[in-house]
Design an enzyme around this catalytic site. Sequence first.
Site, PDB file in Angstrom:
ATOM      1  N   THR A 206      -9.084  -0.968  -0.339  1.00 42.37           N
ATOM      2  CA  THR A 206      -9.754  -1.386  -1.573  1.00 42.37           C
ATOM      3  C   THR A 206     -11.249  -1.246  -1.333  1.00 42.37           C
ATOM      4  OG1 THR A 206      -8.032  -3.041  -2.040  1.00 42.37           O
ATOM      5  CG2 THR A 206     -10.157  -3.435  -3.059  1.00 42.37           C
ATOM      6  N   ARG A 234       3.500  -3.145  -9.747  1.00 39.05           N
ATOM      7  CA  ARG A 234       2.978  -4.207  -8.873  1.00 39.05           C
ATOM      8  C   ARG A 234       1.465  -4.324  -9.066  1.00 39.05           C
ATOM      9  NH1 ARG A 234      -1.177  -4.312  -4.694  1.00 39.05           N
ATOM     10  NH2 ARG A 234      -0.653  -5.939  -3.213  1.00 39.05           N
ATOM     11  N   VAL A 235       0.986  -5.539  -9.190  1.00 34.98           N
ATOM     12  CA  VAL A 235      -0.447  -5.783  -9.327  1.00 34.98           C
ATOM     13  C   VAL A 235      -0.880  -6.694  -8.185  1.00 34.98           C
ATOM     14  CG1 VAL A 235      -2.210  -6.885 -10.756  1.00 34.98           C
ATOM     15  CG2 VAL A 235      -0.462  -5.446 -11.822  1.00 34.98           C
ATOM     16  N   GLY A 236      -1.943  -6.307  -7.502  1.00 31.90           N
ATOM     17  CA  GLY A 236      -2.436  -7.117  -6.393  1.00 31.90           C
ATOM     18  C   GLY A 236      -3.543  -8.053  -6.828  1.00 31.90           C
ATOM     19  N   ASP A 237      -4.396  -8.381  -5.893  1.00 31.04           N
ATOM     20  CA  ASP A 237      -5.481  -9.332  -6.156  1.00 31.04           C
ATOM     21  C   ASP A 237      -6.676  -8.692  -6.867  1.00 31.04           C
ATOM     22  OD1 ASP A 237      -5.816  -7.795  -3.805  1.00 31.04           O
ATOM     23  OD2 ASP A 237      -7.311  -9.196  -3.018  1.00 31.04           O
ATOM     24  N   THR A 257     -10.523  -7.621   0.311  1.00 25.94           N
ATOM     25  CA  THR A 257      -9.690  -6.456   0.584  1.00 25.94           C
ATOM     26  C   THR A 257      -8.553  -6.913   1.493  1.00 25.94           C
ATOM     27  OG1 THR A 257     -10.969  -5.800   2.536  1.00 25.94           O
ATOM     28  CG2 THR A 257     -11.649  -4.841   0.442  1.00 25.94           C
ATOM     29  N   GLY A 258      -7.512  -6.118   1.550  1.00 25.36           N
ATOM     30  CA  GLY A 258      -6.380  -6.491   2.402  1.00 25.36           C
ATOM     31  C   GLY A 258      -5.186  -6.914   1.577  1.00 25.36           C
ATOM     32  N   GLY A 260      -3.099  -8.247  -0.847  1.00 26.78           N
ATOM     33  CA  GLY A 260      -3.407  -8.918  -2.109  1.00 26.78           C
ATOM     34  C   GLY A 260      -2.511 -10.099  -2.409  1.00 26.78           C
TER      35      GLY A 260
HETATM   36  N1  GLY Z   1      -6.155  -5.896  -1.990  1.00 27.24           N
HETATM   37  C1  GLY Z   1      -5.585  -4.808  -2.654  1.00 27.24           C
HETATM   38  C2  GLY Z   1      -4.189  -5.006  -3.036  1.00 27.24           C
HETATM   39  O1  GLY Z   1      -3.480  -5.754  -2.406  1.00 27.24           O
HETATM   40  O2  GLY Z   1      -3.763  -4.387  -4.001  1.00 27.24           O
END
Ligand code: GLY
Length: 360
Positions: A206, A234-237, A257-258, A260
């Site tokens: 990210t 799928r949706v992350g942070d 980052t990392g 999510g």
């Molecule tokens: N931090 C990015 C994700 O997990 O999508």
Amino acid sequence: MGDLSRRGFLQSAAAVAAAGALADAVAEAEQPQPAAASPAGPVVVSSANGMRATQKAAEVIAAGGDTLDAVVAGVNIVEEDPADMTVGYGGLPNEDGVVELDSSVMHGPTCRAGAVAALRSIKTPSRVAKLVLERTDHVLIVGEGALRFARAHGFEEVNLLTDEARKVWLEWKERHSEDDDWIPPEVPEADRESRRVVPRGFTYGTITCLGLNAKREVSGVTTTSGLSFKIPGRVGDSPIIGAGLFVDNEVGAAGSTGRGEAVLKICGAHSVVEAMRGGMAPVDACLHALKRIVATTTEKRLRLKDGRPNFDVKFYALSRDGRFGGAAIWSGGKYAVFAEGRNRLEECAFLYEKPKSESK
Ligand code: GLY
């Protein structure tokens, strides 16, 4: 830039330009330094893949541009670069081989936010997120609706899956299960590692970018192709305000980052900003949020034998007085900073020393 004299402004702009010339020559991170800077000029913080973003954002701020315009212009460089397989065009796709992008933006001076998630076919989701902020009464638009919104604003639709990313996806597809009909090419055992195109342990990536000007206005953006080979949708942070990004002009900004899923569960970036509001320095606020992640990672499959997380998360923080910091669960991380006229990488603080043999 209103409180800088013209002479001061020209000096500041010259310093930014000079740092730009040096940026390409920076090969190695410098040793850790006190994470403090004068807010007299631009201060921009980004993830380690954001050296070009910090430089660009600092130039825009030094030229009198708005902090949100600045950080978005910065990350656009990385979104449009196919070489970064974690962001925008050329990002790694979902399990069906389709690239889906997430992004959020926040503008400190107006307390406004915009975001898009699972957006297909548009190279620069951060620009679409900024338009959600500017041209709608919403904060988050997802999937087909986000694409239609981007279309309405004239964005060009492209195939985001580069040939390089397709090959990585195909290798994953052919190797991740022996219970399906996809078969990898015959490769002699001895050549297998050298022929591998999927980087080992490569799952999340990210870019986040946080910018401050001399008026103490703060803005931020986070943008990503998310978890590689994810379940479609799928949706992350990254596109979730308070998780992958949070800005409060009275305090500062944070991004992540990392992994999510871990950040979502603790409202990560919001936790960092609230810790700064409570008086913590940016780096301590990042470490504080990381400890919450460790405490809330209860799943055995996500922990090493000794109980520590088997994944990494990084937080990045910038306070409105120009202090900044970055921290990770595991050692070895870096982050990009433009401050005091200098663009460079700095080392992240961390919770745990990474074992030499392990890749996180
Ligand atoms: N931090 C990015 C994700 O997990 O999508």
